[in-house]
Design an enzyme around this catalytic site. Structure first.
Site, short mmCIF file in Angstrom:
data_model
loop_
_atom_site.label_atom_id
_atom_site.label_comp_id
_atom_site.label_asym_id
_atom_site.label_seq_id
_atom_site.Cartn_x
_atom_site.Cartn_y
_atom_site.Cartn_z
N ARG A 154 -3.36 4.83 5.88
CA ARG A 154 -2.86 5.41 7.12
C ARG A 154 -3.69 6.62 7.55
O ARG A 154 -3.73 6.98 8.73
CB ARG A 154 -1.38 5.75 6.97
CG ARG A 154 -0.55 4.52 6.57
CD ARG A 154 0.72 4.38 7.34
NE ARG A 154 0.50 4.27 8.77
CZ ARG A 154 1.48 4.17 9.66
NH1 ARG A 154 2.74 4.18 9.27
NH2 ARG A 154 1.22 4.08 10.96
N LEU A 194 0.79 -1.24 0.00
CA LEU A 194 0.00 0.00 0.00
C LEU A 194 0.82 1.29 0.00
O LEU A 194 0.28 2.35 -0.25
CB LEU A 194 -0.91 0.01 1.24
CG LEU A 194 -1.92 -1.12 1.35
CD1 LEU A 194 -2.68 -1.03 2.67
CD2 LEU A 194 -2.90 -1.08 0.19
N CYS A 242 10.06 1.86 14.34
CA CYS A 242 8.71 2.19 13.84
C CYS A 242 7.64 1.70 14.79
O CYS A 242 6.56 2.27 14.87
CB CYS A 242 8.44 1.51 12.51
SG CYS A 242 9.53 1.98 11.19
N ASN A 280 7.90 3.02 -0.03
CA ASN A 280 8.34 2.10 1.03
C ASN A 280 8.71 0.80 0.29
O ASN A 280 7.82 0.04 -0.13
CB ASN A 280 7.18 1.91 2.03
CG ASN A 280 7.42 0.82 3.06
OD1 ASN A 280 8.26 -0.06 2.86
ND2 ASN A 280 6.67 0.86 4.13
N ASP A 330 13.17 8.41 10.24
CA ASP A 330 13.71 7.39 11.15
C ASP A 330 14.24 6.16 10.42
O ASP A 330 14.68 5.20 11.05
CB ASP A 330 12.70 7.02 12.25
CG ASP A 330 11.47 6.26 11.75
OD1 ASP A 330 11.38 5.97 10.55
OD2 ASP A 330 10.59 5.96 12.59
N HIS A 335 10.42 7.85 5.82
CA HIS A 335 10.41 8.62 7.07
C HIS A 335 11.87 8.87 7.45
O HIS A 335 12.73 8.04 7.17
CB HIS A 335 9.75 7.84 8.21
CG HIS A 335 8.28 7.63 8.06
ND1 HIS A 335 7.67 6.41 8.27
CD2 HIS A 335 7.29 8.48 7.72
CE1 HIS A 335 6.36 6.53 8.07
NE2 HIS A 335 6.11 7.77 7.73
N GLU A 344 3.55 12.86 9.74
CA GLU A 344 3.67 11.43 10.02
C GLU A 344 4.22 11.16 11.42
O GLU A 344 4.77 10.10 11.71
CB GLU A 344 4.53 10.75 8.94
CG GLU A 344 3.96 10.92 7.53
CD GLU A 344 3.16 9.72 6.99
OE1 GLU A 344 3.43 8.59 7.40
OE2 GLU A 344 2.26 9.94 6.16
N ASN A 346 4.42 6.52 14.18
CA ASN A 346 3.64 7.42 13.34
C ASN A 346 2.34 7.87 14.01
O ASN A 346 1.53 8.54 13.38
CB ASN A 346 3.30 6.75 12.00
CG ASN A 346 4.53 6.30 11.25
OD1 ASN A 346 4.71 5.12 11.02
ND2 ASN A 346 5.40 7.23 10.91
N ARG A 398 6.45 12.75 2.91
CA ARG A 398 5.23 12.66 3.72
C ARG A 398 5.11 13.71 4.82
O ARG A 398 4.14 13.71 5.56
CB ARG A 398 5.15 11.27 4.36
CG ARG A 398 5.13 10.11 3.38
CD ARG A 398 4.60 8.90 4.10
NE ARG A 398 4.98 7.64 3.51
CZ ARG A 398 4.68 6.47 4.05
NH1 ARG A 398 4.04 6.42 5.20
NH2 ARG A 398 5.05 5.35 3.48
O1 SUG Z 1 3.69 3.89 6.54
N1 SUG Z 1 3.98 0.44 6.01
C1 SUG Z 1 4.21 1.58 6.86
C2 SUG Z 1 5.52 1.44 7.59
C3 SUG Z 1 5.70 2.51 8.64
C4 SUG Z 1 7.05 2.52 9.21
N2 SUG Z 1 7.15 3.51 10.21
C5 SUG Z 1 8.24 4.27 10.46
N3 SUG Z 1 9.22 4.37 9.61
N4 SUG Z 1 8.25 4.97 11.53
C6 SUG Z 1 4.18 2.87 6.03
O2 SUG Z 1 4.65 2.86 4.90
C7 SUG Z 1 2.67 -0.99 4.54
C8 SUG Z 1 1.30 -1.62 4.54
C9 SUG Z 1 1.11 -2.57 3.39
O3 SUG Z 1 1.70 -2.36 2.35
O4 SUG Z 1 0.31 -3.53 3.55
C10 SUG Z 1 2.79 0.20 5.47
O5 SUG Z 1 1.81 0.89 5.71
#
Ligand code: SUG
Length: 446
Positions: free
Chosen positions: A138, A21, A368, A25, A248, A246, A174, A110, A210
């Site tokens: 999100r 999603l 995270c 990432n 982090d 992000h 975020e 987040n 973001r």
């Molecule tokens: O927002 N992954 C989250 C990962 C968040 C990581 N958080 C930090 N870096 N603090 C995001 O991208 C993937 C969900 C999916 O693809 O099913 C997701 O939402």
């Protein structure tokens, strides 16, 4: 005043799955449509919390959100029983249905941005819920996160929980994943560093940025931070395009130490100078930079070297890095860490590897999964004790996970109408384990 940093980890929800999603990432994209293991994911998260608690650190828990998000699907015009709503959403709007199922609230970094009371003008601890508006799945989290934080931080004379900023592109936020704080010790006033990827209205070609500068400034204003100790730093576009969606993913700070990749920030010299100026008279900042010649941005992102928890274990003179086991499996990051912790006079003197592989496969490392809340002893006593992990709570949560979570969720399972009743039954039971109350989840209020 002395204080303590408490990590509140998001419990992995029963619908943990890989839906690909999150654009930008890389792990989420790579693992799209693979088989997820929700039970294992949740147990890995709980084991990490227990491991840190075993090291003498305070640990808290935040609840998963109700997924599939039936209330939201109803607002989009789907009707019938909850199971029918879910079936109908899948049949006609699979993109929407996937967003409604995500267990992404588990990445508590987040959830919100936290400013400890030592930094805030009015002497209260301030929390601003993140709007997470960039990704559809999100953007569904803010309301429920606000409810959870208000249950945890009920005492309004000590805690201010702000609702999320208006969910608009100009105010994209975020949470703590783009916020760092440095100080002499927990409880002492610190330097707050807000990291943004773009300004409102600024065009961007690559992966989404973001966090906006305007959102960062709004948070600092709301929290009443002293401008001399508040820094706004731009994330390097290169880092975002390499998959650091992000900050982090490429930097982490704790106490007086900032550990970061060479290419994390657009203007490192300016950031160092600002931190030194803000820290004057409070502490001497230490910068631990990892050169690209040692660890390529690509390896930092795939191993999540910086998505580690930097902590001070009781009695330790240097900090410890709680890193994902993927760091140990990558030659360049494991070699760098080995040398760093062995160097004389090092500020980061130890590493502990943790296994959160199920979360990692969606781009969520140890850092995270947790929201840091620095509290004084009085604040800790005023916070809702039922969210703090102890052996009894850990046992209850483990039994709850084992009872209610599926072992596997394959892409073909996601449309199963039985998931609705299953997850609602699980979450209803959770409201009796954590102090959430019988009306915490929207499905409990209909
Ligand atoms: O927002 N992954 C989250 C990962 C968040 C990581 N958080 C930090 N870096 N603090 C995001 O991208 C993937 C969900 C999916 O693809 O099913 C997701 O939402």
């Amino acid at each position: 005043m002395s204080g303590e940093e408490i990590n509140f980890d998001g419990l992995v929800g029963p619908t943990h799955n890989y839906a690909g999603l999150s654009e930008g990432n890389l792990a989420s994209a790579r693992n799209r449509d693979t088989i997820a293991r929700p039970r294992e994911a949740a147990l890995q998260g709980l084991a990490k919390m227990q491991q840190l608690r075993g090291l003498g650190l305070a640990q808290g828990v935040l609840p998963p959100h109700d997924r599939p998000n039936i209330a939201w699907l109803r607002s989009l015009g789907f009707a019938g029983t909850d199971a029918q709503v879910w079936e109908r959403a899948w049949a006609s709007e699979p993109t929407i249905a996937r967003a409604a199922l995500a267990s992404s609230a588990m990445w508590a970094a987040n959830a919100a941005t936290i400013s400890p009371s030592a930094d805030c003008e009015d002497g209260a601890l301030h929390a601003s819920v993140a709007n997470l508006q960039t990704m559809l799945h999100r953007s569904l989290e803010a309301q429920q996160t606000e409810r959870a934080l208000k249950r945890l931080l009920q005492d309004t004379s000590r805690f201010t929980v702000h609702e999320a900023l208006l969910p608009h592109d100009a105010l994209s936020d975020e949470g703590a994943a783009n916020h760092m704080r440095m100080s002499a010790a927990p409880g002492a006033p610190g330097v707050e560093i807000f990291v943004y990827g773009r300004e409102a209205q600024e065009p961007r070609a690559g992966f989404p940025a973001r966090q906006t500068l305007e959102a960062c400034r709004a948070l600092a204003r709301r929290h009443g931070l002293a401008s001399a100790r508040t820094i706004f730093a731009r994330q390097a576009g290169e880092a975002i395009d390499a998959g650091a969606f992000h900050n982090d993913v490429v930097a982490v700070a704790h106490a007086h130490v900032l550990f970061h990749h060479e290419h994390a920030f657009a203007d490192k010299a300016a950031l160092y100078a600002d931190i030194r100026a803000g820290a004057r008279g409070l502490f001497d900042p230490v910068f631990v930079e990892v050169p690209a010649a040692r660890v390529r941005l690509e390896d930092a992102v795939s191993s999540y070297l910086f998505n580690a928890q930097l902590v001070r274990l009781p009695g330790a003179s240097s900090l410890t890095l709680i890193a994902p086991s993927e760091v140990r499996e990558n030659n360049s990051t494991s070699a760098f860490v080995r040398e760093m912790i062995a160097a004389p006079g090092t500020s980061i003197g130890d590493v502990i590897y943790v296994d959160v592989r199920e979360s990692m496969r969606n781009g969520g490392g140890p850092a995270c999964l947790r929201l840091r809340v620095e509290m004084t002893a009085d604040e800790r006593a005023a916070a809702n004790a039922g969210f703090f992990l102890d052996d009894a709570l850990a046992q209850n949560l483990e039994a709850w996970i084992t009872t209610h979570y599926r072992e596997e969720l394959a892409p073909g399972d996601l449309s199963d109408p039985a998931l609705v009743d299953e997850t609602q039954t699980a979450l209803d039971a959770l409201t009796r384990i954590l102090p959430l109350g019988g009306d915490f989840y929207p499905f409990q209020r209909v």
